[in-house]
Design an enzyme around this catalytic site. Structure first.
Site, PDB file in Angstrom:
ATOM      1  N   TYR A   1      27.804  43.137  46.073  1.00 46.28           N
ATOM      2  CA  TYR A   1      28.831  42.305  46.796  1.00 46.28           C
ATOM      3  C   TYR A   1      29.423  42.919  47.996  1.00 46.28           C
ATOM      4  O   TYR A   1      30.216  43.847  48.102  1.00 46.28           O
ATOM      5  CB  TYR A   1      29.938  42.227  45.847  1.00 46.28           C
ATOM      6  CG  TYR A   1      29.590  41.301  44.489  1.00 46.28           C
ATOM      7  CD1 TYR A   1      28.576  40.492  44.778  1.00 46.28           C
ATOM      8  CD2 TYR A   1      30.603  41.001  43.791  1.00 46.28           C
ATOM      9  CE1 TYR A   1      28.315  39.675  43.759  1.00 46.28           C
ATOM     10  CE2 TYR A   1      30.409  40.253  42.589  1.00 46.28           C
ATOM     11  CZ  TYR A   1      29.300  39.286  42.514  1.00 46.28           C
ATOM     12  OH  TYR A   1      29.181  38.494  41.476  1.00 46.28           O
TER      13      TYR A   1
ATOM     14  N   LYS B   1      21.579  41.426  42.237  1.00 44.94           N
ATOM     15  CA  LYS B   1      22.273  40.031  42.114  1.00 44.94           C
ATOM     16  C   LYS B   1      22.810  39.862  43.420  1.00 44.94           C
ATOM     17  O   LYS B   1      23.902  40.432  43.709  1.00 44.94           O
ATOM     18  CB  LYS B   1      23.126  39.997  41.026  1.00 44.94           C
ATOM     19  CG  LYS B   1      24.145  38.620  41.005  1.00 44.94           C
ATOM     20  CD  LYS B   1      25.018  38.770  39.819  1.00 44.94           C
ATOM     21  CE  LYS B   1      25.986  37.542  39.610  1.00 44.94           C
ATOM     22  NZ  LYS B   1      27.036  37.708  40.720  1.00 44.94           N
TER      23      LYS B   1
HETATM   24  O1  LIG Z   1      29.588  38.066  37.411  1.00 41.79           O
HETATM   25  C1  LIG Z   1      30.097  37.053  37.616  1.00 41.79           C
HETATM   26  C2  LIG Z   1      29.171  36.106  38.185  1.00 41.79           C
HETATM   27  O2  LIG Z   1      28.616  36.332  39.271  1.00 41.79           O
HETATM   28  C3  LIG Z   1      29.968  34.688  38.346  1.00 41.79           C
HETATM   29  O3  LIG Z   1      29.058  34.022  38.202  1.00 41.79           O
HETATM   30  P1  LIG Z   1      29.367  32.261  38.777  1.00 41.79           P
HETATM   31  O4  LIG Z   1      29.816  32.656  40.118  1.00 41.79           O
HETATM   32  O5  LIG Z   1      28.059  31.690  38.793  1.00 41.79           O
HETATM   33  O6  LIG Z   1      30.486  31.945  38.007  1.00 41.79           O
END
Ligand SMILES: O=C[C@H](O)COP(=O)(O)O
Length: 296
Positions: A166, A200
């Site tokens: 992030y 991610k």
């Molecule tokens: O770990 C937390 C997630 O990235 C949040 O997922 P989301 O944005 O699909 O709710």
């Protein structure tokens, strides 16, 4: 279309390979793609995320949803893993988040403190651990230092490491924002450089111009942007996150573009569980229809 690297070519030791194989080929569609259900929003954002569907306040509800929707895994913090995962152990792969924080203080100096260990993940039967790395903050040196310990433990114990990469902080804001192509592309590269097995990322918004980095200050179609992000991740598998609730067509487009780029899958939370139970499962089926077109 870009091809995903097969897990046999990721240079993984036996423990990591076996666990990733379990996630990707023994759960979900069993075709090498992944659909994860993240459920750490209660810590990261507070109870407000459950207002749209109060049933989602209950971790057991979410775990049942993950089982009924045949997800590849559920990503949760240690408290929920210790108190609620027991009934589902062995049925849904567990990704134990090892760090996390509230959103009460400002993100400008963000550091997500570690509160669980890779040993906890082994004890709980997890198939992967998750670490949130805030790329570009003024305190990233401390972040990198605590990450180094997690990476070394994950390597020693054969535990796949998923990095929530992030971009954050005022420097990132000055260069286009946390979802700009510049920021997301850099975060994917950073996770790869730092040894993540899976990264991610948020889907890049290339229209957020940087104004600072001329090489990024160009019009890049969404597909070209996510293609580049997956290339930057190299042999680190890419998952794209869901974000705040959006329209189904937009989410399905995001899913298709991610997979066309050579991504491994999706980690969609609020867009799944902020709706009623049956509607959630119908949406999951639509996401899986997309993933089914991209077998390894
Ligand atoms: O770990 C937390 C997630 O990235 C949040 O997922 P989301 O944005 O699909 O709710």
């Amino acid at each position: 279309m870009t091809t995903r690297p097969p897990i046999t070519q990721l240079g993984l030791d036996t423990g990591k390979k076996a666990r990733l194989h379990r996630i990707l080929f023994e759960h979900g569609l069993r075709n090498g793609t992944a659909l994860f259900l993240p459920y750490d929003q209660g810590l990261e954002h507070g109870p407000r995320d459950f207002f749209a569907n109060p049933a989602a306040t209950d971790p057991s509800y979410i775990m049942r949803l993950a089982r009924e929707g045949e997800f590849n895994g559920i990503a949760i913090q240690i408290g929920l893993a210790e108190k609620f995962y027991w009934d589902y152990a062995g049925e849904i792969p567990l990704i134990l988040k090892l760090n996390g924080k509230t959103d009460i203080p400002s993100d400008a100096e963000a550091l997500s403190p570690v509160h669980a260990t890779v040993e906890d993940a082994v004890r709980l039967g997890a198939d992967a651990v998750g670490y949130t790395l805030y790329v570009g903050t003024p305190v990233q040196d401390r972040d990198f230092a605590q990450y180094r310990v997690i990476r070394a433990d994950a390597q020693r114990l054969g535990m796949p490491l998923i990095v929530w990469a992030y971009p954050r902080g005022s420097a990132i804001e000055a260069k286009g924002g946390k979802d700009s192509f510049y920021a997301v592309d850099y975060a994917a590269r950073a996770a790869s450089e730092l040894g993540a097995d899976v990264v991610k990322v948020n889907f890049p918004h290339p229209e957020q111009r940087t104004g600072v980095k001329p090489e990024y200050d160009v019009d890049v179609a969404s597909q070209a942007a996510i293609d580049a992000v997956v290339r930057s991740a190299g042999r680190t598998l890419v998952l794209v996150s869901g974000g705040t609730r959006a329209g189904d067509d937009a989410m399905l487009d995001k899913a298709r573009q991610t997979m066309d780029a050579g991504g491994t899958g999706l980690i969609f939370g609020r867009n799944v569980w902020q709706r009623g139970h049956d509607e959630s499962l119908r949406f999951v089926d639509r996401l899986k229809d997309v993933l089914a077109k991209y077998p390894s």
